[in-house]
Design a protein around this motif. Structure first.
Motif, PDB file in Angstrom:
ATOM      1  N   THR A  69       1.126  -1.254  -0.009  1.00  0.00           N
ATOM      2  CA  THR A  69       0.143  -0.569  -0.150  1.00  0.00           C
ATOM      3  C   THR A  69       0.950   1.342   0.173  1.00  0.00           C
ATOM      4  O   THR A  69       2.276   1.127   0.459  1.00  0.00           O
ATOM      5  N   LYS A  70       0.240   1.977  -0.596  1.00  0.00           N
ATOM      6  CA  LYS A  70       0.727   3.906  -0.498  1.00  0.00           C
ATOM      7  C   LYS A  70       0.675   4.932   0.564  1.00  0.00           C
ATOM      8  O   LYS A  70       1.336   5.761   1.252  1.00  0.00           O
ATOM      9  N   HIS A  71      -0.379   3.892   1.394  1.00  0.00           N
ATOM     10  CA  HIS A  71      -1.197   4.337   2.740  1.00  0.00           C
ATOM     11  C   HIS A  71      -0.825   3.937   3.743  1.00  0.00           C
ATOM     12  O   HIS A  71      -1.017   2.773   4.274  1.00  0.00           O
ATOM     13  N   GLU A  72       0.434   4.621   4.446  1.00  0.00           N
ATOM     14  CA  GLU A  72       0.421   4.073   6.378  1.00  0.00           C
ATOM     15  C   GLU A  72      -1.077   3.787   6.414  1.00  0.00           C
ATOM     16  O   GLU A  72      -1.674   4.465   7.000  1.00  0.00           O
ATOM     17  N   PRO A  73      -0.936   2.455   7.239  1.00  0.00           N
ATOM     18  CA  PRO A  73      -2.655   2.567   7.999  1.00  0.00           C
ATOM     19  C   PRO A  73      -2.215   2.651   9.792  1.00  0.00           C
ATOM     20  O   PRO A  73      -1.103   2.997  10.102  1.00  0.00           O
ATOM     21  N   ILE A  74      -2.969   2.738  10.147  1.00  0.00           N
ATOM     22  CA  ILE A  74      -3.764   3.499  11.894  1.00  0.00           C
ATOM     23  C   ILE A  74      -2.769   1.516  12.550  1.00  0.00           C
ATOM     24  O   ILE A  74      -2.359   2.226  13.489  1.00  0.00           O
ATOM     25  N   SER A  75      -3.191   0.722  12.082  1.00  0.00           N
ATOM     26  CA  SER A  75      -2.678  -0.408  12.722  1.00  0.00           C
ATOM     27  C   SER A  75      -3.544  -1.514  11.752  1.00  0.00           C
ATOM     28  O   SER A  75      -3.795  -0.981  10.539  1.00  0.00           O
ATOM     29  N   VAL A  76      -2.750  -2.173  11.610  1.00  0.00           N
ATOM     30  CA  VAL A  76      -2.327  -3.353  11.198  1.00  0.00           C
ATOM     31  C   VAL A  76      -2.355  -4.863  12.050  1.00  0.00           C
ATOM     32  O   VAL A  76      -2.221  -4.868  12.719  1.00  0.00           O
ATOM     33  N   PHE A  99     -12.185   3.262   7.106  1.00  0.00           N
ATOM     34  CA  PHE A  99     -12.484   2.410   6.336  1.00  0.00           C
ATOM     35  C   PHE A  99     -11.754   1.347   7.398  1.00  0.00           C
ATOM     36  O   PHE A  99     -10.417   1.470   7.249  1.00  0.00           O
ATOM     37  N   TYR A 100     -11.905   0.033   6.796  1.00  0.00           N
ATOM     38  CA  TYR A 100     -10.915  -1.251   7.057  1.00  0.00           C
ATOM     39  C   TYR A 100     -10.627  -1.999   6.088  1.00  0.00           C
ATOM     40  O   TYR A 100     -12.038  -2.212   4.789  1.00  0.00           O
ATOM     41  N   ARG A 128     -18.793 -12.767  11.909  1.00  0.00           N
ATOM     42  CA  ARG A 128     -18.943 -12.095  13.077  1.00  0.00           C
ATOM     43  C   ARG A 128     -17.503 -11.257  12.876  1.00  0.00           C
ATOM     44  O   ARG A 128     -17.406 -10.117  14.130  1.00  0.00           O
ATOM     45  N   TYR A 129     -16.243 -11.530  13.165  1.00  0.00           N
ATOM     46  CA  TYR A 129     -15.527 -10.353  13.316  1.00  0.00           C
ATOM     47  C   TYR A 129     -15.517  -9.311  11.881  1.00  0.00           C
ATOM     48  O   TYR A 129     -15.286  -8.231  12.997  1.00  0.00           O
ATOM     49  N   ILE A 130     -16.337  -9.416  10.475  1.00  0.00           N
ATOM     50  CA  ILE A 130     -16.263  -8.233   9.837  1.00  0.00           C
ATOM     51  C   ILE A 130     -17.286  -7.502  10.258  1.00  0.00           C
ATOM     52  O   ILE A 130     -17.294  -5.998  10.529  1.00  0.00           O
ATOM     53  N   LYS A 137     -16.632   1.445  11.483  1.00  0.00           N
ATOM     54  CA  LYS A 137     -16.783   2.332  10.411  1.00  0.00           C
ATOM     55  C   LYS A 137     -16.411   1.448   9.304  1.00  0.00           C
ATOM     56  O   LYS A 137     -16.182   0.256   9.191  1.00  0.00           O
ATOM     57  N   PRO A 138     -16.664   1.145   7.808  1.00  0.00           N
ATOM     58  CA  PRO A 138     -17.304   0.602   6.553  1.00  0.00           C
ATOM     59  C   PRO A 138     -15.513  -0.610   5.955  1.00  0.00           C
ATOM     60  O   PRO A 138     -14.604   0.118   6.956  1.00  0.00           O
TER      61      PRO A 138
END
Length: 261
Positions: A69-76, A99-100, A128-130, A137-138
Motif C-alpha cells: 500500500t501507498k498509505h500507512e495504516p493506523i493499525s495492522v 475504513f477497514y 462475526r469479525y467483519i 467504520k465501513p
C-alpha cells in the motif's frame, strides 16, 4: 482510490511471469494478494513508494496473504482476532481513518468436502469479525473467497452443484454475509454478466474457452455503495490460475489519512 486483489498462486512464480509489469502499470493505492506461498524473507521485492504487510502460513510454501500500500495504516491486524486461530496466514486487516481494508484467502472445502466443516466454522468466524469492524467504520473485503455465489458465476453451474465452492452451504454463508450489510461490487455494476470469471483450472484449453468460476471479490459495506466508481476483472492478465480483480472508489478526503503517507 484504486484497489487490486489477486490470488497469485505463489508470488515468487508470479514475479517470473510478469507480476511487476502489471503492478507498476496499474499503480494502485492498495495491492492485495492471496496464496503468496512464501515467507517475506524468501523474496526481495523492492516496491518503491509501497509499504508491505505479510501474513505467512506456518507451513512454508502454503497459503499466505500480503498487502502492498501507498498509505500507512493506523493499525495492522493479522488473522481474525479471537474468532478463530489463523495459522495459515489467511487474513490481513489495515485500519484507516474512514475504513477497514481486509485481504482474505478463504479455506477451500477440498474436492471431497473433507474440509467443509472447518470452512463453515471459518465463515461464521469471519462474518462475526467483519461485523465487529463494520460497527466502527465501513469495511472493504477482498480476496479469493473460494465460492461462486450465483449460477452465473460458474460456467457449468448445473454440473457443479454440490462441488467444493458451489455447495449450498458455502453459497448460503456468502448470502448471509451480504445480508449483514454488504455488497458484491462487481455484481452491483454488472448484474446480468454471466461470462466473467476469475479462476480457471489448468486443464487443457479451459482458460482459452473461458470455462471458469468467479470466486475472487471485492465486498464492501452498503455505506460505500455510492462511492463505487468501477469494478472490473482483468481476465487478460496471466501469471496465475486466477486473474486480478479491481475496485475504484471515490472517497472523501477524510476517508483516509493522507498525512500518514
Amino acid at each position: 482510490m484504486k484497489f487490486i486483489s489477486w490470488n497469485v498462486n505463489g508470488i515468487r512464480a508470479c514475479v517470473k511471469k510478469g507480476f511487476l509489469d502489471y503492478f507498476y502499470t496499474e499503480d494502485a493505492d492498495f495491492f492485495c494478494l492471496q496464496e503468496t506461498k512464501c515467507q517475506p524473507e524468501q523474496i526481495d521485492l523492492d516496491l518503491k513508494g509501497y509499504k508491505q504487510y505479510w501474513n505467512s502460513a506456518e507451513r512454508k510454501g502454503y497459503s499466505g496473504t500480503a498487502i502492498f500500500t501507498k498509505h500507512e495504516p493506523i493499525s495492522v491486524t493479522f488473522g481474525l482476532g479471537d474468532e478463530i486461530e489463523d495459522l495459515e496466514g489467511r487474513v490481513i486487516t489495515l485500519e484507516y481513518e474512514g475504513f477497514y481494508l481486509l485481504t482474505m484467502y478463504t479455506p477451500n472445502a477440498k474436492r471431497d468436502l473433507t474440509r467443509l466443516g472447518y470452512r463453515m466454522l471459518w465463515e461464521e468466524a469471519a462474518r462475526r469479525y467483519i461485523q465487529i469492524l463494520e460497527e466502527l467504520k465501513p469495511v472493504i473485503l477482498c480476496g479469493d473467497l473460494n465460492v461462486a455465489h450465483q449460477p452465473q458465476d460458474v460456467k457449468n453451474d448445473r454440473a457443479n452443484i454440490g462441488n467444493a465452492g458451489f455447495t449450498d452451504q458455502e453459497r448460503g454463508k456468502f448470502t448471509k454475509l451480504l445480508e449483514a450489510g454488504f455488497i458484491d461490487s462487481y455484481r452491483m455494476i454488472n448484474p446480468e454478466t454471466d461470462d466473467a470469471f476469475t479462476w480457471w483450472s489448468y486443464m487443457a484449453n479451459v482458460r482459452e474457452r473461458n470455462i471458469g468460476w468467479r470466486i475472487d471479490y471485492f465486498i464492501v459495506s452498503n455505506h460505500l455503495a455510492s462511492s463505487i466508481k468501477q469494478a472490473d476483472i482483468d481476465s487478460h492478465i496471466y501469471g496465475s490460475d486466477h486473474c486480478p480483480v479491481k475496485l475504484e472508489l471515490t472517497l472523501s478526503d477524510e476517508a483516509h489519512d493522507e498525512s500518514r503517507d
